[in-house]
Structures are given as C-alpha cells and as structure tokens.
Motif scaffolding. Structure first.
Motif, PDB file in Angstrom:
ATOM      1  N   ARG A 164      36.720 -17.379 -13.769  1.00  0.00           N
ATOM      2  CA  ARG A 164      36.084 -18.713 -13.728  1.00  0.00           C
ATOM      3  C   ARG A 164      34.651 -18.346 -14.361  1.00  0.00           C
ATOM      4  NH1 ARG A 164      34.866 -22.376 -15.262  1.00  0.00           N
ATOM      5  NH2 ARG A 164      35.387 -24.691 -15.268  1.00  0.00           N
ATOM      6  N   PHE A 165      33.966 -17.550 -13.944  1.00  0.00           N
ATOM      7  CA  PHE A 165      32.595 -18.227 -14.316  1.00  0.00           C
ATOM      8  C   PHE A 165      31.963 -17.051 -14.344  1.00  0.00           C
ATOM      9  CE2 PHE A 165      33.427 -21.414 -11.085  1.00  0.00           C
ATOM     10  CZ  PHE A 165      32.675 -21.987 -11.190  1.00  0.00           C
ATOM     11  N   VAL A 166      32.510 -16.361 -14.527  1.00  0.00           N
ATOM     12  CA  VAL A 166      31.902 -14.315 -15.507  1.00  0.00           C
ATOM     13  C   VAL A 166      32.650 -14.299 -17.094  1.00  0.00           C
ATOM     14  CG1 VAL A 166      31.335 -12.527 -16.100  1.00  0.00           C
ATOM     15  CG2 VAL A 166      30.347 -13.935 -13.228  1.00  0.00           C
TER      16      VAL A 166
ATOM     17  N   GLY B 184      31.881 -15.621 -20.830  1.00  0.00           N
ATOM     18  CA  GLY B 184      31.429 -14.760 -21.627  1.00  0.00           C
ATOM     19  C   GLY B 184      32.393 -14.345 -22.975  1.00  0.00           C
ATOM     20  N   LEU B 185      33.521 -15.239 -22.986  1.00  0.00           N
ATOM     21  CA  LEU B 185      34.933 -14.831 -23.771  1.00  0.00           C
ATOM     22  C   LEU B 185      34.408 -15.618 -25.135  1.00  0.00           C
ATOM     23  CD1 LEU B 185      37.641 -13.321 -21.815  1.00  0.00           C
ATOM     24  CD2 LEU B 185      35.726 -12.471 -23.339  1.00  0.00           C
TER      25      LEU B 185
ATOM     26  N   ASP C 190      26.539  -5.947 -14.805  1.00  0.00           N
ATOM     27  CA  ASP C 190      25.341  -6.842 -13.568  1.00  0.00           C
ATOM     28  C   ASP C 190      25.543  -8.086 -13.557  1.00  0.00           C
ATOM     29  OD1 ASP C 190      24.189  -7.143 -16.170  1.00  0.00           O
ATOM     30  OD2 ASP C 190      21.922  -7.863 -15.883  1.00  0.00           O
ATOM     31  N   LEU C 191      26.831  -9.147 -14.193  1.00  0.00           N
ATOM     32  CA  LEU C 191      27.294 -10.392 -14.275  1.00  0.00           C
ATOM     33  C   LEU C 191      27.920  -9.861 -12.868  1.00  0.00           C
ATOM     34  CD1 LEU C 191      27.105 -12.441 -16.895  1.00  0.00           C
ATOM     35  CD2 LEU C 191      26.223 -12.588 -15.138  1.00  0.00           C
ATOM     36  N   TYR C 192      28.837  -8.851 -12.760  1.00  0.00           N
ATOM     37  CA  TYR C 192      29.963  -8.700 -12.433  1.00  0.00           C
ATOM     38  C   TYR C 192      29.099  -8.118 -11.296  1.00  0.00           C
ATOM     39  CZ  TYR C 192      33.215  -9.921 -15.471  1.00  0.00           C
ATOM     40  OH  TYR C 192      34.474 -10.093 -16.987  1.00  0.00           O
TER      41      TYR C 192
ATOM     42  N   ILE D 299      27.836  -9.259  -4.924  1.00  0.00           N
ATOM     43  CA  ILE D 299      27.394  -8.451  -3.962  1.00  0.00           C
ATOM     44  C   ILE D 299      27.638 -10.146  -2.900  1.00  0.00           C
ATOM     45  CG2 ILE D 299      24.868  -9.232  -2.797  1.00  0.00           C
ATOM     46  CD1 ILE D 299      24.244  -6.986  -5.160  1.00  0.00           C
ATOM     47  N   ASP D 300      27.777 -11.609  -4.026  1.00  0.00           N
ATOM     48  CA  ASP D 300      27.940 -12.524  -3.097  1.00  0.00           C
ATOM     49  C   ASP D 300      29.956 -12.457  -2.634  1.00  0.00           C
ATOM     50  OD1 ASP D 300      25.518 -13.463  -4.622  1.00  0.00           O
ATOM     51  OD2 ASP D 300      25.741 -14.026  -5.868  1.00  0.00           O
ATOM     52  N   GLY D 301      30.204 -11.616  -3.194  1.00  0.00           N
ATOM     53  CA  GLY D 301      32.042 -11.706  -1.953  1.00  0.00           C
ATOM     54  C   GLY D 301      32.679 -12.525  -2.886  1.00  0.00           C
TER      55      GLY D 301
END
Lengths: 279, 301
Positions: A192-194, A198-199, A175-177, A182-184
């Motif tokens: 960079r931000f997801v 996450g790793l 859902d993060l992706y 959606i934010d495009g």
C-alpha cells in the motif's frame, strides 16, 4: 535523414486520419463511378438511428469496463507473483507470456473450440459439479457470448501487461523495501505504501494501453461470433469494418471511425487527468 | 534427537511457507499454457479422437493414434507454403525497411541540430495514442487511389490502386512512431563526443550513423525488430480488407479457408500450430529480448 519516415507517416498516417474526418461528411463508397459528394451530417443522423450501431457502442463500453480493471489487476497479481528471484522465475514468466506471442486469430480459434456446447469447458464444468450444472453454448447464447469473449481476451493479454508491471516494479528503489522490512510492516502495508505509489507512471501507461486496445476489439469478434448472436458481441470496429469493407460504404464507416476516435480520445484524456501527478 | 527436530522444522518451514505460492504459480501456468498445449496435441490426432479425448486429461496428452495426417491434409487443402512465404517475406521486408527508416529519423532527431526537431518528435510521439483501427477504413479507400510506377517490359507505366499487392502490406507499416521513439531514447545514451571526434576526422553524418551509432545499437535494433515482427506476422484486419488474391494472402487470413465446407478441427489445429510454432520457437530462443522489448515499451513514463 528524417524525411523517409516523415514522408511515410504523412502518406500512411496523417492523410488517412484527415480523410477519416473528411470522408465521414461525404457519400464516398469504396468503388464508385461518382466522386464523393458532401452530405453534411447525414451519416451521423443515420448512425443515431441505427440500432446495431448503438448496440455496438454499448458492447464496446461493456467490454472495456470489464477488461480494463480485470486485466490490469490480474497482470499486476502475476507480476507480484513472479517478481524477484526464486527457482523458476524465468519459467513462470515465459509460460504466462505464451498467449501474448500466440496470435489473436489462433487463440480465438482454439477458444471457439473449447467453448463449444460439448467442448472442453463444459466437460470440465460437468466433471467438477458431478453433472449437476449444464454449461451453456457459450458463443451461441446471447447472454454468455460477450462474457466468453471477455474471459478469453483477459487471458490472452494479461502476460503482456504483467511484463510492463514488472518493469515498473524494478524501478522502485530497493532501499524503500529495506526500510519497510526494518520497520517490520505487514506485506499489505508494504504494498500500500511502497509498491502502489511507486507504480504511478506504470499504472497510467497500463490503463491507457489496455483501454485503447479494449476499444479496438475486432479480431476475436470476427473470428468467434461475427457480431452475433443477436448482435450481442458486435463492436464499433467490427461495425466499421462490416459497413466499410463488406458493404463498401466508406463514408458510413468513416463516420463510425470518427465516433470511435473521439471516444478513444475522451477516455484517454479523462484517464490521463485522473491519474495525473497530484503533487 | 529431540534437540534436532526444532532445527529441521526451522529449516523446513521456509520451504513449506513457499509451497502455496508455488502451487498458485503452477496453477496459473496451467491456465495460461493449456490452450496452446491442447492445440499442439490435437493437431496430431484424428478428429474423432479429439472429441473422444475432450472429457479426460488425455485431451492434453499426445496419446492414442498420433500422426502427421492433419498436416499433410492442410498442404493439400490450401497453399500453406505460399501463405507462410508471404508472411515471412512481408515481415522481413517490413522489419528491414523499418529499422533503416526509423533509425535514420531518430538519428536526425536526436543527434543533429535543426529547427523544429523537438516539435516533430513531440508530434510523432503523440500519434501513438491513435489506434490503427480508427483510420483503417479511410485508408483502404486512400490506398486504392494511390499511384504506383510499374515496369512493363522496358517502359515505366503509372498505375493506380494498391489493393492486392505486397506493397500495401508492407509500406504503411514501415515508418513507426514507437520505433522512432525507441531508437531516439537509445541514441541519446550514446556519448555525443563520439560524433565530434568523427566530424573532426572528416566523417559525414551518414558515416557517423553507419559506423558509430548503428554498430552500438544492437539492443535497440533487436527490440525494434521484435516489436515489428509480432504485428506483421499476426496481421489480420488489414490484409483481410486489402488482399483478395489468394496468392498474396498472409497466414492469418489463410485460416478462413478452413471454415468453408466440411470443418475438420484436426486440420484447423494443424494449420494453427504451423503458423504459431515458428513464433513460439523464436520466442523461446530469444525469450529475454522478447520480454525486454515489451518491458521497454512500458518504461517511458
């Protein structure tokens, strides 16, 4: 029910580790009529003046300094390239993993052949540059030998860490992706931000395992160059094996092992500290 | 016609967009596979042709005068069958004993309650950061001092020294911190209510281990087996130091024999292929479990 395992770990892990510490301060030899005698710091004093040992420390660090970021980076790139569903997912993952299941001894031998003066690599260089560039004698030239071993090692281990990165990628919630798409946002922003945050746990694991295995470099050196030419590829473990096994100087080898152990410990503690949870 | 072209372009564009990514993937596939392909192909060619083909793509193709001559030469030159059986035997025994010993330990650590189990588990996991190479040499000295009971006729005699034996290639690698951890994690996911029910029915702890927990642990057993098999089959440093006797040597050490006297690359490639193909075949057959077992080694956080 745990006792067989505990007993075996005691005999084949705890005692040898304690011995590694103890024997370093003695005169023990593999086969010797006299029992080991305490000699204090003599072995370490000898190490400090041994140019081959100092060279091996330098080479080990140089190897790790290149292999850790390059292999981790390449493996992450591969993981991103084969993450998700597309035609041939399994095929590509499998092929990238082939060097991992091929033993280091075998890949070292094959690459030794590829690296020869008139070997495949130089023939390719010759063909690509239309004969303008003459490839060096990779493993017999002190200025290229370590680089050649580094290149082969990165190639061999990348698939292993690709799989670990992939496992890490799977743990990032989808859902993060979705929110990001959606934010495009751009592909890079999404990474960079997801992906990258996450790793975090995977990153620590990958860096520490690559570092430890990079420090333990032995097989490639033993098969491909025997530490040469001019000690340009000798490493800590190779030196320990050479003095301990070929020259039967158990105590001196234990001293090298102890230095090696302390280095590995320091490096993994520093890495753990630098990659700790910051929140 | 004019109305259809934008549509087909739209349909075509996702394929076109994916093309560079596929090209990159394919290029990397070549990069990772070429040495192994080269080894397999060269093993079928006479030495002269191996060198002759180097300059062209023929180096990667099974063309020219192909034969199994290198393979038969390998069997004439070294006791290859013996080496293969040694490695197979050592690997299989290490795997079987390892699964038994490590799962028992994990069972005690995860399902039975006794003082000190948490500390013990922590200590076992902590040992994972110590590379084998750091204590391999003191260990050679140590195993050379270890006693062993040997059956001579009808009497047991106490002998000293483990160098040049099979046991020195097996026993040090049976107990494995990572396998214990792996089984521990897996056993935690099996409901504890099963134990209680079995205890009420009069089963003992060993019965629970054998009849309930182990039959449910197929994936963990497979993972432990794979992760034990790879290093056991590939082991090189340790047998190099502790096994001098040709009869007892494993496959990887056997490769040294090809660098003595006249070096024939065709034979080296044939021997290398012989000791690699069984692992590659296993890998291709159980590819999913292989990859999952490696993946599970990374997701411990």
């Amino acid at each position: 029910m745990a006792s067989p395992a505990v007993l075996l770990l005691l005999v084949f892990f705890v005692i040898p580790v304690v011995l590694a510490f103890g024997l370093a301060f003695t005169s023990a030899r593999l086969v010797s009529p006299t029992p080991p005698r305490f000699v204090g710091l003599r072995n370490f004093a000898m190490l400090a003046e041994d140019p081959v040992f100092l060279r091996s420390v330098l080479n080990t660090f140089a190897f790790a300094a290149v292999v850790v970021p390059v292999q981790a980076g390449l493996a992450l790139g591969l993981a991103l390239l084969v993450n998700g569903r597309f035609r041939g997912t399994n095929f590509f993952r499998t092929v990238y993993f082939i060097p991992v299941v091929t033993s280091m001894v075998v890949v070292s031998i094959v690459w030794t052949f590829l690296y020869q003066k008139d070997g495949l690599l130089n023939r390719i260089i010759d063909a690509v540059t239309f004969g303008l560039v003459q490839g060096p004698d990779w493993l017999n030239d002190p200025s290229t030998s370590l680089a050649a071993i580094i290149f082969m090692s990165v190639w061999q281990g990348a698939g292993f860490h690709m799989i670990i990165w992939l496992a890490g990628l799977q743990t990032i919630p989808a859902d993060l992706y979705e929110a990001a798409s959606i934010d495009g946002v751009s592909r890079w922003t999404r990474f960079r931000f997801v992906t990258w945050p996450g790793l975090r746990a995977t990153r620590t694991f990958v860096l520490i395992t690559i570092t430890i295995s990079a420090f333990s470099l032995f097989t490639q050196v033993n098969v491909m160059t025997q530490g040469g030419p001019l000690d340009s590829t000798t490493t800590l473990v190779y030196q320990a094996v050479r003095s301990g096994y070929q020259q039967q100087q158990t105590a001196y080898a234990s001293a090298i092992s102890l230095v090696f152990f302390v280095l590995v410990l320091i490096v993994s503690l520093v890495q753990r500290y630098l990659t700790r949870e910051k929140d | 016609m004019a109305t259809r072209s934008p549509q087909s372009a739209a349909r075509l564009s996702p394929v076109l967009r994916r093309l560079p990514v596929y090209a990159l993937r394919a290029l990397l596939a070549l990069f990772f596979a070429f040495p192994v392909v080269f080894m397999l192909v060269s093993s079928l060619k006479p030495d002269q042709q191996i060198f002759g083909d180097l300059g062209s793509p023929r180096a990667f193709l099974p063309v020219g005068s192909l034969s199994l001559e290198n393979y038969t030469a390998v069997f004439d030159r070294v006791p290859a069958v013996r080496f293969l059986l040694n490695s197979l035997g050592v690997s299989v025994i290490t795997i079987v004993l390892g699964i038994l010993v490590n799962s028992l330990a994990a069972f005690a650590l995860s399902r039975m309650r006794w003082p000190g189990r948490k500390v013990l588990l922590t200590v076992i996991i902590a040992t994972l950061i110590v590379p084998f190479e750091t204590f391999a040499l003191p260990m050679v000295w140590w195993v050379n001092k270890l006693p062993w009971l040997e059956l001579n006729g009808f009497s047991l005699t106490l002998t000293e020294g483990w160098l040049d034996t099979y046991r020195v290639q097996i026993l040090p690698f049976v107990a494995n911190a990572f396998s214990i951890f792996l089984f521990h994690q897996y056993f935690q996911s099996i409901p504890k209510e099963l134990d209680e029910a079995a205890l009420i029915d009069g089963a003992g702890w060993f019965g629970i281990y054998r009849r309930i927990v182990m039959p449910l642990s197929g994936p963990a057993i497979a993972t432990a087996a794979i992760l034990t098999f790879l290093p056991a089959w590939n082991s090189y440093l340790w047998p190099l130091m502790v096994v001098q006797d040709e009869e007892l040597r494993p496959v990887m050490v056997g490769i040294q024999y090809f660098f003595q006297l006249n070096v024939s690359w065709g034979q080296i490639m044939a021997y290398s292929s012989m000791i690699t193909v069984p692992v590659l075949a296993l890998f291709l057959a159980f590819q999913r479990s292989f990859i999952n077992s490696i993946a599970s080694s990374g997701v411990k956080g």
